[in-house]
Design a protein around this motif. Sequence first.
Motif, PDB file in Angstrom:
ATOM      1  N   ARG A  98       0.762  -1.104   0.050  1.00 32.39           N
ATOM      2  CA  ARG A  98       0.046  -0.179   0.066  1.00 32.39           C
ATOM      3  C   ARG A  98       0.670   1.242   0.111  1.00 32.39           C
ATOM      4  NH1 ARG A  98      -1.242   3.306   4.164  1.00 32.39           N
ATOM      5  NH2 ARG A  98      -0.520   1.881   5.561  1.00 32.39           N
ATOM      6  N   SER A  99       1.921   1.253   0.842  1.00 27.33           N
ATOM      7  CA  SER A  99       2.726   2.512   0.969  1.00 27.33           C
ATOM      8  C   SER A  99       3.905   2.595  -0.172  1.00 27.33           C
ATOM      9  CB  SER A  99       3.291   2.448   2.427  1.00 27.33           C
ATOM     10  OG  SER A  99       4.120   1.422   2.817  1.00 27.33           O
ATOM     11  N   CYS A 100       3.967   1.446  -0.921  1.00 31.32           N
ATOM     12  CA  CYS A 100       5.356   1.512  -1.520  1.00 31.32           C
ATOM     13  C   CYS A 100       4.873   2.626  -2.587  1.00 31.32           C
ATOM     14  CB  CYS A 100       5.216  -0.036  -2.326  1.00 31.32           C
ATOM     15  SG  CYS A 100       6.573  -0.009  -3.650  1.00 31.32           S
ATOM     16  N   LYS A 101       6.124   3.404  -3.068  1.00 31.10           N
ATOM     17  CA  LYS A 101       5.774   4.337  -3.985  1.00 31.10           C
ATOM     18  C   LYS A 101       5.768   4.111  -5.631  1.00 31.10           C
ATOM     19  CE  LYS A 101       8.873   7.127  -0.888  1.00 31.10           C
ATOM     20  NZ  LYS A 101      10.285   7.515  -0.625  1.00 31.10           N
ATOM     21  N   LYS A 102       6.158   2.932  -5.781  1.00 38.41           N
ATOM     22  CA  LYS A 102       6.071   2.559  -7.060  1.00 38.41           C
ATOM     23  C   LYS A 102       4.609   1.591  -7.180  1.00 38.41           C
ATOM     24  CE  LYS A 102      10.056   4.010  -7.021  1.00 38.41           C
ATOM     25  NZ  LYS A 102      11.557   3.410  -6.698  1.00 38.41           N
ATOM     26  N   ILE A 103       4.293   1.688  -8.456  1.00 37.50           N
ATOM     27  CA  ILE A 103       3.047   0.936  -9.130  1.00 37.50           C
ATOM     28  C   ILE A 103       3.366  -0.531  -9.163  1.00 37.50           C
ATOM     29  CG2 ILE A 103       1.596   0.262 -10.957  1.00 37.50           C
ATOM     30  CD1 ILE A 103       1.022   2.829  -9.563  1.00 37.50           C
ATOM     31  N   ILE A 104       2.463  -1.333  -8.331  1.00 36.76           N
ATOM     32  CA  ILE A 104       2.735  -2.990  -8.495  1.00 36.76           C
ATOM     33  C   ILE A 104       1.729  -3.376  -9.377  1.00 36.76           C
ATOM     34  CG2 ILE A 104       2.658  -4.931  -7.074  1.00 36.76           C
ATOM     35  CD1 ILE A 104       3.463  -3.037  -4.611  1.00 36.76           C
ATOM     36  N   ILE A 105       2.539  -4.203 -10.237  1.00 35.92           N
ATOM     37  CA  ILE A 105       1.621  -5.025 -11.102  1.00 35.92           C
ATOM     38  C   ILE A 105       1.702  -6.577 -10.801  1.00 35.92           C
ATOM     39  CG2 ILE A 105       1.367  -5.775 -13.598  1.00 35.92           C
ATOM     40  CD1 ILE A 105       2.975  -3.282 -14.598  1.00 35.92           C
ATOM     41  N   ARG A 154     -11.764  -3.208  -0.644  1.00 35.61           N
ATOM     42  CA  ARG A 154     -11.506  -1.959  -1.371  1.00 35.61           C
ATOM     43  C   ARG A 154     -11.492  -2.511  -2.886  1.00 35.61           C
ATOM     44  NH1 ARG A 154      -6.554  -0.933  -3.414  1.00 35.61           N
ATOM     45  NH2 ARG A 154      -6.274   1.109  -4.187  1.00 35.61           N
ATOM     46  N   LYS A 155     -11.226  -3.528  -3.278  1.00 33.70           N
ATOM     47  CA  LYS A 155     -11.198  -3.811  -4.717  1.00 33.70           C
ATOM     48  C   LYS A 155     -12.664  -4.334  -5.308  1.00 33.70           C
ATOM     49  CE  LYS A 155      -7.126  -3.044  -6.798  1.00 33.70           C
ATOM     50  NZ  LYS A 155      -6.214  -4.120  -7.136  1.00 33.70           N
ATOM     51  N   LEU A 212       3.664   8.822 -11.606  1.00 32.81           N
ATOM     52  CA  LEU A 212       3.162   7.552 -11.244  1.00 32.81           C
ATOM     53  C   LEU A 212       3.226   7.454  -9.548  1.00 32.81           C
ATOM     54  CD1 LEU A 212       5.167   5.126 -13.507  1.00 32.81           C
ATOM     55  CD2 LEU A 212       2.858   5.352 -13.626  1.00 32.81           C
ATOM     56  N   SER A 213       4.197   7.848  -9.055  1.00 33.45           N
ATOM     57  CA  SER A 213       3.984   8.031  -7.562  1.00 33.45           C
ATOM     58  C   SER A 213       3.061   8.688  -6.817  1.00 33.45           C
ATOM     59  CB  SER A 213       5.500   8.509  -7.113  1.00 33.45           C
ATOM     60  OG  SER A 213       5.516   8.607  -5.598  1.00 33.45           O
ATOM     61  N   GLU A 214       2.860   9.908  -7.294  1.00 35.93           N
ATOM     62  CA  GLU A 214       1.598  10.823  -7.063  1.00 35.93           C
ATOM     63  C   GLU A 214       0.373   9.967  -7.424  1.00 35.93           C
ATOM     64  OE1 GLU A 214       2.117  13.459  -5.207  1.00 35.93           O
ATOM     65  OE2 GLU A 214       3.999  13.379  -5.084  1.00 35.93           O
ATOM     66  N   MET A 215       0.209   9.455  -8.297  1.00 29.64           N
ATOM     67  CA  MET A 215      -1.046   8.799  -8.466  1.00 29.64           C
ATOM     68  C   MET A 215      -1.313   7.642  -7.723  1.00 29.64           C
ATOM     69  SD  MET A 215      -2.828  10.293 -10.940  1.00 29.64           S
ATOM     70  CE  MET A 215      -4.070   8.983 -10.628  1.00 29.64           C
ATOM     71  N   GLU A 221      -5.707   6.772  -0.918  1.00 28.96           N
ATOM     72  CA  GLU A 221      -6.236   7.805  -0.173  1.00 28.96           C
ATOM     73  C   GLU A 221      -6.939   7.056   0.723  1.00 28.96           C
ATOM     74  OE1 GLU A 221      -7.850  10.769  -2.405  1.00 28.96           O
ATOM     75  OE2 GLU A 221      -6.103  12.041  -2.615  1.00 28.96           O
ATOM     76  N   GLY A 222      -7.115   7.416   1.973  1.00 31.10           N
ATOM     77  CA  GLY A 222      -7.872   7.042   3.135  1.00 31.10           C
ATOM     78  C   GLY A 222      -7.802   5.618   3.709  1.00 31.10           C
ATOM     79  N   THR A 223      -6.554   5.156   3.674  1.00 28.63           N
ATOM     80  CA  THR A 223      -6.046   3.789   4.031  1.00 28.63           C
ATOM     81  C   THR A 223      -5.029   4.031   5.128  1.00 28.63           C
ATOM     82  OG1 THR A 223      -4.341   3.593   2.199  1.00 28.63           O
ATOM     83  CG2 THR A 223      -6.529   2.741   1.875  1.00 28.63           C
ATOM     84  N   ALA A 224      -4.642   5.295   5.627  1.00 31.95           N
ATOM     85  CA  ALA A 224      -3.492   5.609   6.419  1.00 31.95           C
ATOM     86  C   ALA A 224      -3.699   4.789   7.472  1.00 31.95           C
ATOM     87  CB  ALA A 224      -3.040   7.068   6.698  1.00 31.95           C
TER      88      ALA A 224
END
Length: 252
Positions: A98-105, A154-155, A212-215, A221-224
């Motif tokens: 969740r907190s990883c800055k990179k998109i995970i496929i 969430r999904k 990508l990181s900002e997206m 959002e809302g999962t902190a």
Amino acid sequence: MLPSDKNGTLLTVIENKIATVQFGHPASNSFPRVLLDRLTNELTYLSDNEEVSVIILKSEGTSTFCAGASFDELLAVSTLEEGTRFFSGFANLINAMRSCKKIIIGRIQGKAVGGGVGIIAACDYALANLESSIKLSELAIGIGPFVIEPAVSRKIGKTAMSEMTLSAHEWKTASWALQKGLYSKVLETKEELDLEVDVFSKKLAGYNPEALSEMKKIFWEGTAHWDKLLKERASISGRLVLSDFTKNALIK
């Protein structure tokens, strides 16, 4: 690939800004705690690696993506502390994803059960083939998918999550998972899956990494509060795994 052992294997290859992380375990790619921790640490490291823009998460073999928690370790749990610590491994992994800055496929090439479904749900984009059916079997062994529920709901939403949880012996097809939103796309064959993963990851790796990181921040959002929530859920599972019902179900 490194040879498998009782604690499983983890291998990362970085090429052209794409990190391919492959996990494996001889027991249908299930997760003992040590492998959960290794994968969590690897994703945390890759999150800050400037040579990486995109992460592909995959498992070894052809028939099973992930069988969830290690039954051997579940059987060995004898105290609430041990149980909570074990299930916290999945909590830590999902939070790291969740907190990883990179998109995970997620490259899903086969069946997924329990915690494996949670890992798929924590991917930002999951590609699968027709053999990638899913099941949440936790109630059948006396516990429940407490830790992974926030990620799965969430999904796919609470209604589909409830359906999966209560039909604990029923496999849901890849087409069902696609319809509910767990998978982004389902390909017919593994060859088509690998081609799609390759093409899609290369496209993403060519985008602005900062964008990508900002997206990704917006996606999650809302999962902190999950840092606290998932640990609380781990304590529920840790308590239930001590029950006679669960012990008997695990040895059948």
